[in-house]
Design a protein around this motif. Structure first.
Motif, PDB file in Angstrom:
ATOM      1  N   GLU A  79       0.839  -1.186   0.000  1.00  9.44           N
ATOM      2  CA  GLU A  79       0.000   0.000   0.000  1.00  9.44           C
ATOM      3  C   GLU A  79       0.879   1.242   0.000  1.00  9.44           C
ATOM      4  O   GLU A  79       2.016   1.213   0.472  1.00  9.44           O
ATOM      5  CB  GLU A  79      -0.898   0.042   1.236  1.00  9.44           C
ATOM      6  N   LEU A  80       0.326   2.322  -0.521  1.00 10.94           N
ATOM      7  CA  LEU A  80       0.926   3.636  -0.379  1.00 10.94           C
ATOM      8  C   LEU A  80       0.104   4.420   0.632  1.00 10.94           C
ATOM      9  O   LEU A  80      -1.122   4.487   0.517  1.00 10.94           O
ATOM     10  CB  LEU A  80       0.956   4.363  -1.724  1.00 10.94           C
ATOM     11  N   ILE A  81       0.775   4.979   1.645  1.00 16.10           N
ATOM     12  CA  ILE A  81       0.119   5.783   2.675  1.00 16.10           C
ATOM     13  C   ILE A  81       0.568   7.228   2.504  1.00 16.10           C
ATOM     14  O   ILE A  81       1.763   7.511   2.347  1.00 16.10           O
ATOM     15  CB  ILE A  81       0.482   5.283   4.089  1.00 16.10           C
ATOM     16  N   PHE A  82      -0.377   8.161   2.560  1.00 14.01           N
ATOM     17  CA  PHE A  82      -0.082   9.563   2.306  1.00 14.01           C
ATOM     18  C   PHE A  82      -0.122  10.370   3.602  1.00 14.01           C
ATOM     19  O   PHE A  82      -0.995  10.174   4.447  1.00 14.01           O
ATOM     20  CB  PHE A  82      -1.071  10.132   1.297  1.00 14.01           C
ATOM     21  N   HIS A 119       7.785  22.615   1.741  1.00 17.30           N
ATOM     22  CA  HIS A 119       7.787  24.038   2.030  1.00 17.30           C
ATOM     23  C   HIS A 119       6.726  24.799   1.239  1.00 17.30           C
ATOM     24  O   HIS A 119       6.726  26.030   1.214  1.00 17.30           O
ATOM     25  CB  HIS A 119       9.174  24.641   1.764  1.00 17.30           C
ATOM     26  N   TRP A 120       5.827  24.050   0.578  1.00 17.20           N
ATOM     27  CA  TRP A 120       4.661  24.640  -0.088  1.00 17.20           C
ATOM     28  C   TRP A 120       3.393  24.059   0.540  1.00 17.20           C
ATOM     29  O   TRP A 120       3.438  23.001   1.186  1.00 17.20           O
ATOM     30  CB  TRP A 120       4.696  24.319  -1.590  1.00 17.20           C
ATOM     31  N   PRO A 121       2.241  24.718   0.357  1.00 17.69           N
ATOM     32  CA  PRO A 121       1.018  24.238   1.027  1.00 17.69           C
ATOM     33  C   PRO A 121       0.491  22.908   0.497  1.00 17.69           C
ATOM     34  O   PRO A 121      -0.385  22.302   1.118  1.00 17.69           O
ATOM     35  CB  PRO A 121       0.008  25.364   0.760  1.00 17.69           C
ATOM     36  N   ASP A 122       1.018  22.439  -0.634  1.00 13.15           N
ATOM     37  CA  ASP A 122       0.523  21.193  -1.232  1.00 13.15           C
ATOM     38  C   ASP A 122       1.375  19.979  -0.884  1.00 13.15           C
ATOM     39  O   ASP A 122       1.022  18.852  -1.230  1.00 13.15           O
ATOM     40  CB  ASP A 122       0.519  21.334  -2.753  1.00 13.15           C
ATOM     41  N   SER A 123       2.511  20.172  -0.215  1.00  7.61           N
ATOM     42  CA  SER A 123       3.501  19.103  -0.044  1.00  7.61           C
ATOM     43  C   SER A 123       2.944  17.928   0.754  1.00  7.61           C
ATOM     44  O   SER A 123       2.160  18.096   1.690  1.00  7.61           O
ATOM     45  CB  SER A 123       4.744  19.649   0.657  1.00  7.61           C
ATOM     46  N   MET A 124       3.399  16.726   0.383  1.00  3.45           N
ATOM     47  CA  MET A 124       3.055  15.537   1.154  1.00  3.45           C
ATOM     48  C   MET A 124       4.171  14.490   1.028  1.00  3.45           C
ATOM     49  O   MET A 124       5.053  14.591   0.164  1.00  3.45           O
ATOM     50  CB  MET A 124       1.721  14.937   0.709  1.00  3.45           C
ATOM     51  N   LEU A 125       4.130  13.509   1.929  1.00  3.31           N
ATOM     52  CA  LEU A 125       5.003  12.343   1.886  1.00  3.31           C
ATOM     53  C   LEU A 125       4.182  11.144   1.416  1.00  3.31           C
ATOM     54  O   LEU A 125       2.977  11.068   1.651  1.00  3.31           O
ATOM     55  CB  LEU A 125       5.573  12.012   3.271  1.00  3.31           C
ATOM     56  N   ASN A 173       8.973  -0.503   3.281  1.00  2.00           N
ATOM     57  CA  ASN A 173       9.256   0.530   4.281  1.00  2.00           C
ATOM     58  C   ASN A 173      10.080   1.681   3.702  1.00  2.00           C
ATOM     59  O   ASN A 173      11.101   2.098   4.262  1.00  2.00           O
ATOM     60  CB  ASN A 173       9.985  -0.079   5.485  1.00  2.00           C
ATOM     61  N   ILE A 174       9.611   2.202   2.583  1.00  2.00           N
ATOM     62  CA  ILE A 174      10.314   3.292   1.908  1.00  2.00           C
ATOM     63  C   ILE A 174       9.480   4.564   2.004  1.00  2.00           C
ATOM     64  O   ILE A 174       8.279   4.561   1.725  1.00  2.00           O
ATOM     65  CB  ILE A 174      10.572   2.944   0.427  1.00  2.00           C
ATOM     66  N   LEU A 175      10.122   5.652   2.401  1.00  2.69           N
ATOM     67  CA  LEU A 175       9.474   6.956   2.519  1.00  2.69           C
ATOM     68  C   LEU A 175       9.900   7.831   1.344  1.00  2.69           C
ATOM     69  O   LEU A 175      11.085   8.132   1.179  1.00  2.69           O
ATOM     70  CB  LEU A 175       9.862   7.626   3.833  1.00  2.69           C
ATOM     71  N   PHE A 176       8.941   8.213   0.514  1.00  2.00           N
ATOM     72  CA  PHE A 176       9.191   9.140  -0.584  1.00  2.00           C
ATOM     73  C   PHE A 176       8.852  10.536  -0.056  1.00  2.00           C
ATOM     74  O   PHE A 176       7.682  10.886   0.091  1.00  2.00           O
ATOM     75  CB  PHE A 176       8.332   8.768  -1.796  1.00  2.00           C
ATOM     76  N   SER A 177       9.878  11.310   0.220  1.00  2.00           N
ATOM     77  CA  SER A 177       9.720  12.510   1.050  1.00  2.00           C
ATOM     78  C   SER A 177       9.718  13.814   0.272  1.00  2.00           C
ATOM     79  O   SER A 177       9.630  14.885   0.874  1.00  2.00           O
ATOM     80  CB  SER A 177      10.848  12.555   2.084  1.00  2.00           C
ATOM     81  N   ASN A 178       9.852  13.752  -1.050  1.00  3.45           N
ATOM     82  CA  ASN A 178       9.934  14.942  -1.882  1.00  3.45           C
ATOM     83  C   ASN A 178      11.025  15.876  -1.373  1.00  3.45           C
ATOM     84  O   ASN A 178      12.149  15.444  -1.159  1.00  3.45           O
ATOM     85  CB  ASN A 178       8.582  15.630  -2.008  1.00  3.45           C
ATOM     86  N   LYS A 197       5.448  18.485  12.608  1.00  5.80           N
ATOM     87  CA  LYS A 197       5.155  17.464  11.605  1.00  5.80           C
ATOM     88  C   LYS A 197       6.074  16.249  11.765  1.00  5.80           C
ATOM     89  O   LYS A 197       5.622  15.093  11.628  1.00  5.80           O
ATOM     90  CB  LYS A 197       5.284  18.053  10.203  1.00  5.80           C
ATOM     91  N   LEU A 198       7.343  16.490  12.077  1.00  9.54           N
ATOM     92  CA  LEU A 198       8.262  15.370  12.303  1.00  9.54           C
ATOM     93  C   LEU A 198       7.795  14.525  13.485  1.00  9.54           C
ATOM     94  O   LEU A 198       7.835  13.290  13.447  1.00  9.54           O
ATOM     95  CB  LEU A 198       9.679  15.888  12.551  1.00  9.54           C
ATOM     96  N   GLU A 199       7.365  15.189  14.543  1.00  7.74           N
ATOM     97  CA  GLU A 199       6.864  14.460  15.703  1.00  7.74           C
ATOM     98  C   GLU A 199       5.611  13.668  15.346  1.00  7.74           C
ATOM     99  O   GLU A 199       5.418  12.538  15.807  1.00  7.74           O
ATOM    100  CB  GLU A 199       6.578  15.439  16.846  1.00  7.74           C
ATOM    101  N   GLU A 200       4.772  14.249  14.485  1.00  7.45           N
ATOM    102  CA  GLU A 200       3.552  13.555  14.044  1.00  7.45           C
ATOM    103  C   GLU A 200       3.907  12.315  13.222  1.00  7.45           C
ATOM    104  O   GLU A 200       3.324  11.242  13.415  1.00  7.45           O
ATOM    105  CB  GLU A 200       2.701  14.505  13.209  1.00  7.45           C
ATOM    106  N   VAL A 201       4.874  12.456  12.317  1.00  7.88           N
ATOM    107  CA  VAL A 201       5.279  11.328  11.480  1.00  7.88           C
ATOM    108  C   VAL A 201       5.928  10.234  12.326  1.00  7.88           C
ATOM    109  O   VAL A 201       5.631   9.038  12.166  1.00  7.88           O
ATOM    110  CB  VAL A 201       6.235  11.794  10.369  1.00  7.88           C
ATOM    111  N   LEU A 202       6.795  10.625  13.254  1.00  3.77           N
ATOM    112  CA  LEU A 202       7.448   9.639  14.117  1.00  3.77           C
ATOM    113  C   LEU A 202       6.436   8.913  14.990  1.00  3.77           C
ATOM    114  O   LEU A 202       6.596   7.731  15.299  1.00  3.77           O
ATOM    115  CB  LEU A 202       8.518  10.329  14.979  1.00  3.77           C
ATOM    116  N   ALA A 203       5.365   9.632  15.381  1.00  3.97           N
ATOM    117  CA  ALA A 203       4.330   9.016  16.216  1.00  3.97           C
ATOM    118  C   ALA A 203       3.559   7.939  15.462  1.00  3.97           C
ATOM    119  O   ALA A 203       2.943   7.059  16.077  1.00  3.97           O
ATOM    120  CB  ALA A 203       3.363  10.092  16.726  1.00  3.97           C
ATOM    121  N   LEU A 204       3.598   7.965  14.130  1.00  2.00           N
ATOM    122  CA  LEU A 204       2.946   6.919  13.348  1.00  2.00           C
ATOM    123  C   LEU A 204       3.678   5.586  13.469  1.00  2.00           C
ATOM    124  O   LEU A 204       3.133   4.535  13.110  1.00  2.00           O
ATOM    125  CB  LEU A 204       2.883   7.333  11.868  1.00  2.00           C
ATOM    126  N   ASP A 205       4.926   5.669  13.985  1.00  5.18           N
ATOM    127  CA  ASP A 205       5.732   4.469  14.234  1.00  5.18           C
ATOM    128  C   ASP A 205       5.908   3.632  12.971  1.00  5.18           C
ATOM    129  O   ASP A 205       5.827   2.398  12.999  1.00  5.18           O
ATOM    130  CB  ASP A 205       5.104   3.628  15.353  1.00  5.18           C
TER     131      ASP A 205
END
Length: 402
Positions: free
Chosen positions: A137-140, A147-153, A160-165, A209-217
């Motif tokens: 699956e791809l999780i968004f 650094h723009w309002p549209d950015s996502m990972l 277990n690969i993160l495409f981080s733009n 946001k980093l803390e939010e992403v890390l909390a996803l474990d």
């Protein structure tokens, strides 16, 4: 054009290395080591292309992509970010496969429509949404204003690969492609420069946001950004660096920046540096002429400093242009928790010091004094005045350590 590279069992790097690119964001950002535009092809039961490349490379890139895959086999195009260095290749690609769904955020759709004037087959997603592509699956995860309002990972399960733009990237045209195949000193510097000159204004948002992403474990075995190297050796090292940099980062360094007409301001800078070293010989002091060095490299050194000093001659009721440009740039970067000061030389009008002080105040940083100025050339008394200014600045900066 560099051959495409297999990154994992299901992921192929389908990007472009651009070693000739030396300026970015127009003429704003110096990138002496070039850059890359990283695109990725993910193959499972469904085939997904993640991000494209800059427009000027679009035709050649699509031609090479055709050799890698029948374009009609691409089921989805994921656009993590709409900036033209990542989305420019869409124009050439969509001429070939115009009905292919483009997956992006709501804001991403808005921006892409505005840039390219096309009503493509958009499918919008938000944080937590998933796209099943077969065994994976791809999780968004939305990364608004990074650094723009549209950015996502985009996160690829199983591998277990993160495409981080843009996050965790750097402008570095490394033909080795991976972080463990890079010059580590050069890589580390380009990472810090990228953060300091692009992401610093968003440090508070980034920290949350980093803390939010890390909390996803999420288990992360690889980070694939849109510029520079792929992080496969200890990939979380760059995340840890970001966590440090976004928390009002500084090192034991003072940066002195000046521009000079007839060397008087340079002599002031050197005398000030001498005074700083009198107080703390273990402190790293760096001097830069703003008229002869990259504005972005200077800003990076200011970012890593506990404090910095700015100096300029007076010219036509103002300051020298390189210093004015640097101050405007740094004001936008919104550095925090740094002590600052100013100095300047003059002939008949000493306004440069007032202008520098006003600019420092606009940066919202702690100015430790009204600064020091000298008229014409420096005599022994002027030199000692500058040395003492340096001593006092260092004492103010390191008062808790003295």
């Amino acid at each position: 054009m560099k051959d495409f590279v297999q990154v994992s069992n299901s992921v192929t790097w389908t990007g472009v290395i651009d070693q000739d690119m030396k300026k970015f964001h127009g003429e704003e950002l110096s990138i002496p080591n070039g850059t890359s535009y990283n695109s990725y092809l993910v193959r499972d039961e469904k085939t997904v292309l993640i991000d494209t490349v800059i427009y000027k490379e679009g035709y050649e890139w699509v031609s090479q992509l055709k050799k890698e895959i029948n374009l009609n086999e691409i089921d989805y195009i994921i656009m993590n970010h709409s900036e033209p260095d990542h989305s420019g290749g869409l124009l050439e690609l969509m001429r070939e496969i115009p009905e292919t769904p483009i997956v992006c955020t709501e804001k991403g759709m808005e921006i892409l429509k505005k840039y390219y004037g096309k009503n493509w087959n958009f499918q919008t997603v938000k944080t937590g949404d998933r796209l099943n592509i077969g065994s994976k699956e791809l999780i968004f995860v939305e990364m608004k204003m990074l650094h723009w309002p549209d950015s996502m990972l985009t996160y690829l399960t199983e591998e277990n690969i993160l495409f981080s733009n843009d996050a965790f990237g750097q402008h570095y045209a490394n033909y080795g492609l991976f972080n463990d195949m890079s010059d580590q000193d050069q890589l580390n510097y380009e990472c810090m420069k990228y953060y300091a000159c692009i992401l610093t204004p968003f440090s508070g948002i980034l920290k949350n946001k980093l803390e939010e992403v890390l909390a996803l474990d999420l288990k992360i075995d690889m980070i694939c950004p849109s510029h520079g190297v792929i992080w496969r050796d200890n990939p979380l090292q760059i995340v840890q660096k970001y966590l440090k940099w976004c928390n009002n980062y500084s090192e034991s360094q003072i940066t002195i920046v000046y521009d000079t007409m007839w060397e008087s301001t340079r002599k002031m800078a050197e005398s000030i540096a001498e005074g700083i070293s009198d107080v703390r010989q273990d402190i790293r002091v760096k001097l830069y002429n703003s008229g002869k060095n990259s504005e972005n490299d200077i800003a990076t050194e200011m970012f890593r400093s506990e404090g910095f000093l700015l100096g300029s001659s007076t010219i036509n009721n103002g300051i020298l242009p390189s210093m004015a440009s640097l101050m405007e740039s740094v004001k936008g970067l919104k550095f925090r928790d740094k002590k600052v000061g100013a100095f300047g030389s003059y002939g008949w009008n000493g306004k440069s010091l007032d202008i520098l002080n006003e600019g420092l105040d606009e940066m919202g940083l702690e100015r430790v004094s009204d600064g020091v100025k000298t008229m014409w050339n420096l005599d022994d008394e002027d030199r000692e005045k500058c040395v003492e200014f340096g001593r006092e600045f260092a004492k103010n900066l390191f008062v808790e350590l003295l």
